[in-house]
Design a protein around this motif. Structure first.
Motif, PDB file in Angstrom:
ATOM      1  N   SER A  46       0.833  -1.202   0.000  1.00  0.00           N
ATOM      2  CA  SER A  46       0.000   0.000   0.000  1.00  0.00           C
ATOM      3  C   SER A  46       0.866   1.250   0.000  1.00  0.00           C
ATOM      4  CB  SER A  46      -0.915   0.016   1.221  1.00  0.00           C
ATOM      5  OG  SER A  46      -1.674   1.216   1.267  1.00  0.00           O
ATOM      6  N   GLY A  47       0.365   2.276  -0.696  1.00  0.00           N
ATOM      7  CA  GLY A  47       1.061   3.550  -0.703  1.00  0.00           C
ATOM      8  C   GLY A  47       0.581   4.480   0.385  1.00  0.00           C
ATOM      9  N   ASP A  48      -0.556   4.163   0.998  1.00  0.00           N
ATOM     10  CA  ASP A  48      -1.111   5.039   2.038  1.00  0.00           C
ATOM     11  C   ASP A  48      -1.793   4.216   3.127  1.00  0.00           C
ATOM     12  OD1 ASP A  48      -3.109   4.128   0.410  1.00  0.00           O
ATOM     13  OD2 ASP A  48      -4.157   6.041   0.230  1.00  0.00           O
ATOM     14  N   ALA A  49      -1.031   3.278   3.669  1.00  0.00           N
ATOM     15  CA  ALA A  49      -1.587   2.383   4.689  1.00  0.00           C
ATOM     16  C   ALA A  49      -1.781   3.129   6.005  1.00  0.00           C
ATOM     17  CB  ALA A  49      -0.667   1.193   4.902  1.00  0.00           C
ATOM     18  N   ASP A  50      -2.822   2.753   6.734  1.00  0.00           N
ATOM     19  CA  ASP A  50      -3.047   3.290   8.068  1.00  0.00           C
ATOM     20  C   ASP A  50      -2.913   2.150   9.078  1.00  0.00           C
ATOM     21  OD1 ASP A  50      -6.019   2.240   8.690  1.00  0.00           O
ATOM     22  OD2 ASP A  50      -5.922   2.918   6.602  1.00  0.00           O
ATOM     23  N   VAL A  51      -2.647   2.527  10.311  1.00  0.00           N
ATOM     24  CA  VAL A  51      -2.384   1.519  11.346  1.00  0.00           C
ATOM     25  C   VAL A  51      -3.546   0.551  11.538  1.00  0.00           C
ATOM     26  CG1 VAL A  51      -1.892   1.156  13.800  1.00  0.00           C
ATOM     27  CG2 VAL A  51      -0.707   2.964  12.537  1.00  0.00           C
ATOM     28  N   PRO A  52      -4.810   1.013  11.616  1.00  0.00           N
ATOM     29  CA  PRO A  52      -5.912   0.068  11.792  1.00  0.00           C
ATOM     30  C   PRO A  52      -6.008  -0.963  10.657  1.00  0.00           C
ATOM     31  CG  PRO A  52      -6.633   2.283  12.322  1.00  0.00           C
ATOM     32  CD  PRO A  52      -5.284   2.413  11.709  1.00  0.00           C
ATOM     33  N   SER A  53      -5.817  -0.516   9.410  1.00  0.00           N
ATOM     34  CA  SER A  53      -5.886  -1.447   8.278  1.00  0.00           C
ATOM     35  C   SER A  53      -4.765  -2.470   8.349  1.00  0.00           C
ATOM     36  CB  SER A  53      -5.797  -0.677   6.955  1.00  0.00           C
ATOM     37  OG  SER A  53      -6.912   0.146   6.774  1.00  0.00           O
ATOM     38  N   CYS A  54      -3.570  -1.998   8.666  1.00  0.00           N
ATOM     39  CA  CYS A  54      -2.435  -2.903   8.799  1.00  0.00           C
ATOM     40  C   CYS A  54      -2.681  -3.932   9.895  1.00  0.00           C
ATOM     41  CB  CYS A  54      -1.170  -2.099   9.093  1.00  0.00           C
ATOM     42  SG  CYS A  54       0.323  -3.110   9.250  1.00  0.00           S
ATOM     43  N   ALA A  55      -3.187  -3.464  11.018  1.00  0.00           N
ATOM     44  CA  ALA A  55      -3.459  -4.367  12.138  1.00  0.00           C
ATOM     45  C   ALA A  55      -4.522  -5.390  11.777  1.00  0.00           C
ATOM     46  CB  ALA A  55      -3.894  -3.560  13.357  1.00  0.00           C
ATOM     47  N   GLN A  56      -5.564  -4.937  11.073  1.00  0.00           N
ATOM     48  CA  GLN A  56      -6.632  -5.849  10.667  1.00  0.00           C
ATOM     49  C   GLN A  56      -6.107  -6.923   9.732  1.00  0.00           C
ATOM     50  OE1 GLN A  56     -10.096  -3.892   9.016  1.00  0.00           O
ATOM     51  NE2 GLN A  56     -10.879  -5.775   8.118  1.00  0.00           N
ATOM     52  N   ALA A  57      -5.268  -6.511   8.777  1.00  0.00           N
ATOM     53  CA  ALA A  57      -4.706  -7.469   7.821  1.00  0.00           C
ATOM     54  C   ALA A  57      -3.845  -8.511   8.522  1.00  0.00           C
ATOM     55  CB  ALA A  57      -3.886  -6.722   6.769  1.00  0.00           C
ATOM     56  N   MET A  58      -3.007  -8.082   9.454  1.00  0.00           N
ATOM     57  CA  MET A  58      -2.114  -9.003  10.144  1.00  0.00           C
ATOM     58  C   MET A  58      -2.891  -9.941  11.064  1.00  0.00           C
ATOM     59  SD  MET A  58       0.675  -8.205   8.717  1.00  0.00           S
ATOM     60  CE  MET A  58       1.900  -9.153   9.638  1.00  0.00           C
ATOM     61  N   ARG A  59      -3.940  -9.409  11.718  1.00  0.00           N
ATOM     62  CA  ARG A  59      -4.776 -10.280  12.571  1.00  0.00           C
ATOM     63  C   ARG A  59      -5.447 -11.363  11.747  1.00  0.00           C
ATOM     64  NH1 ARG A  59      -6.428  -5.435  15.110  1.00  0.00           N
ATOM     65  NH2 ARG A  59      -8.356  -5.471  13.880  1.00  0.00           N
ATOM     66  N   ALA A  60      -5.753 -11.047  10.508  1.00  0.00           N
ATOM     67  CA  ALA A  60      -6.420 -12.019   9.634  1.00  0.00           C
ATOM     68  C   ALA A  60      -5.430 -12.985   8.983  1.00  0.00           C
ATOM     69  CB  ALA A  60      -7.220 -11.293   8.557  1.00  0.00           C
ATOM     70  N   GLY A  61      -4.156 -12.849   9.326  1.00  0.00           N
ATOM     71  CA  GLY A  61      -3.177 -13.833   8.873  1.00  0.00           C
ATOM     72  C   GLY A  61      -2.250 -13.413   7.762  1.00  0.00           C
ATOM     73  N   ALA A  62      -2.216 -12.109   7.422  1.00  0.00           N
ATOM     74  CA  ALA A  62      -1.314 -11.654   6.363  1.00  0.00           C
ATOM     75  C   ALA A  62       0.138 -11.966   6.735  1.00  0.00           C
ATOM     76  CB  ALA A  62      -1.478 -10.154   6.132  1.00  0.00           C
ATOM     77  N   VAL A  63       0.928 -12.336   5.736  1.00  0.00           N
ATOM     78  CA  VAL A  63       2.343 -12.652   5.958  1.00  0.00           C
ATOM     79  C   VAL A  63       3.143 -11.387   6.230  1.00  0.00           C
ATOM     80  CG1 VAL A  63       4.434 -13.570   4.859  1.00  0.00           C
ATOM     81  CG2 VAL A  63       2.229 -14.731   4.541  1.00  0.00           C
ATOM     82  N   ASP A  64       2.813 -10.296   5.509  1.00  0.00           N
ATOM     83  CA  ASP A  64       3.544  -9.049   5.682  1.00  0.00           C
ATOM     84  C   ASP A  64       2.705  -7.902   5.131  1.00  0.00           C
ATOM     85  OD1 ASP A  64       5.574  -7.281   6.357  1.00  0.00           O
ATOM     86  OD2 ASP A  64       7.149  -8.508   5.441  1.00  0.00           O
ATOM     87  N   PHE A  65       3.096  -6.695   5.489  1.00  0.00           N
ATOM     88  CA  PHE A  65       2.421  -5.483   5.025  1.00  0.00           C
ATOM     89  C   PHE A  65       3.518  -4.518   4.582  1.00  0.00           C
ATOM     90  CE2 PHE A  65      -0.278  -1.957   4.624  1.00  0.00           C
ATOM     91  CZ  PHE A  65      -1.608  -2.360   4.774  1.00  0.00           C
ATOM     92  N   LEU A  66       3.654  -4.307   3.269  1.00  0.00           N
ATOM     93  CA  LEU A  66       4.742  -3.519   2.709  1.00  0.00           C
ATOM     94  C   LEU A  66       4.246  -2.166   2.215  1.00  0.00           C
ATOM     95  CD1 LEU A  66       6.442  -6.345   0.585  1.00  0.00           C
ATOM     96  CD2 LEU A  66       6.804  -5.776   3.006  1.00  0.00           C
ATOM     97  N   THR A  67       5.135  -1.179   2.276  1.00  0.00           N
ATOM     98  CA  THR A  67       4.793   0.174   1.853  1.00  0.00           C
ATOM     99  C   THR A  67       5.369   0.471   0.470  1.00  0.00           C
ATOM    100  OG1 THR A  67       4.807   0.918   4.162  1.00  0.00           O
ATOM    101  CG2 THR A  67       4.956   2.613   2.459  1.00  0.00           C
ATOM    102  N   LYS A  68       4.531   1.025  -0.417  1.00  0.00           N
ATOM    103  CA  LYS A  68       5.002   1.439  -1.737  1.00  0.00           C
ATOM    104  C   LYS A  68       5.813   2.724  -1.616  1.00  0.00           C
ATOM    105  CE  LYS A  68       0.878  -0.325  -4.166  1.00  0.00           C
ATOM    106  NZ  LYS A  68      -0.267   0.061  -5.016  1.00  0.00           N
ATOM    107  N   PRO A  69       6.841   2.913  -2.456  1.00  0.00           N
ATOM    108  CA  PRO A  69       7.369   1.944  -3.418  1.00  0.00           C
ATOM    109  C   PRO A  69       8.105   0.818  -2.700  1.00  0.00           C
ATOM    110  CG  PRO A  69       8.751   3.890  -3.361  1.00  0.00           C
ATOM    111  CD  PRO A  69       7.570   4.202  -2.495  1.00  0.00           C
ATOM    112  N   VAL A  70       7.874  -0.398  -3.142  1.00  0.00           N
ATOM    113  CA  VAL A  70       8.415  -1.573  -2.464  1.00  0.00           C
ATOM    114  C   VAL A  70       9.819  -1.878  -2.973  1.00  0.00           C
ATOM    115  CG1 VAL A  70       8.050  -3.995  -1.924  1.00  0.00           C
ATOM    116  CG2 VAL A  70       6.081  -2.498  -2.259  1.00  0.00           C
TER     117      VAL A  70
END
Length: 205
Positions: free
Chosen positions: A81-105
């Motif tokens: 994501s290029g404009d990730a917010d903390v709640p979205s990142c937390a939600q993704a990781m709680r749901a089992g995401a392997v990682d959350f990367l910031t653009k440009p990657v």
């Protein structure tokens, strides 16, 4: 076993750039400009992982991740994501995401995350199929590959394995690569976990 990295992003430039990065490392990649396009081609029986944009028109990345859960599918997901917010990142990781990367990657960071995703997916598939699945993969090995495998999971270097078995370094590398391919993993750590399920003795070499 075929391993595919699915990239889903509504920005054509980002989609193409991520695809080039992973293909340069020899990975098989599919490119989808939307979740709907991705779902039309996705086969849950194919090993691999999903690199998923967070914000897209219509169904966003988090909604697609929830859909996986509702369908009983659990692919390894890496969010970008290029404009990730903390709640979205937390939600993704709680749901089992392997990682959350910031653009440009960064290419190296993306590749490392994808490798972890592929390994996580392989291990999850073996856990779902149980011990029988690991044994079946072991049975696909040639006699020589079965000789090499205990050395690999014991952490021995290619040149040590070659010397112990009386084969060339080049041949050892080929056997090691084919073992990883047949078990569907790209790291020794993941191979060790699956070999344990197949009851392979690290001291058996």
């Amino acid at each position: 076993m075929s391993t595919v990295v699915h990239i889903v992003d509504d920005d054509p430039r980002v989609l193409a750039a991520l695809g080039r990065c992973l293909r340069a490392d020899g990975l098989e990649v599919t490119l989808s400009g939307s979740p709907d396009e991705f779902l039309a081609r996705y086969d849950a029986d194919t090993a691999g992982c999903v690199v998923l944009d967070l914000h897209m028109p219509g169904m966003d990345g988090l909604a697609l991740q929830r859909l996986f859960g509702e369908r009983g599918q659990a692919p390894a997901v890496i969010f970008v994501s290029g404009d990730a917010d903390v709640p979205s990142c937390a939600q993704a990781m709680r749901a089992g995401a392997v990682d959350f990367l910031t653009k440009p990657v960064d290419a190296a960071v993306l590749l490392e995350a994808v490798m972890r995703g592929i390994d996580a997916d392989a291990c999850a598939r073996i856990r779902r199929s149980g011990e029988q699945g690991a044994v079946q993969r072991y049975q696909c090995l040639t006699p020589r590959e079965r000789q090499v495998l205990p050395h690999v999971i014991a952490g021995r270097l290619n040149k040590q394995i070659a010397a112990d078995l009386g084969i060339s370094l080049k041949t050892t590398k080929v056997h090691r690569s084919r073992i990883m391919l047949k078990f569907g993993v790209r790291s020794v750590a993941a191979l060790v976990r699956l070999a344990e399920l197949a009851h392979v003795d690290p001291g058996g070499g």
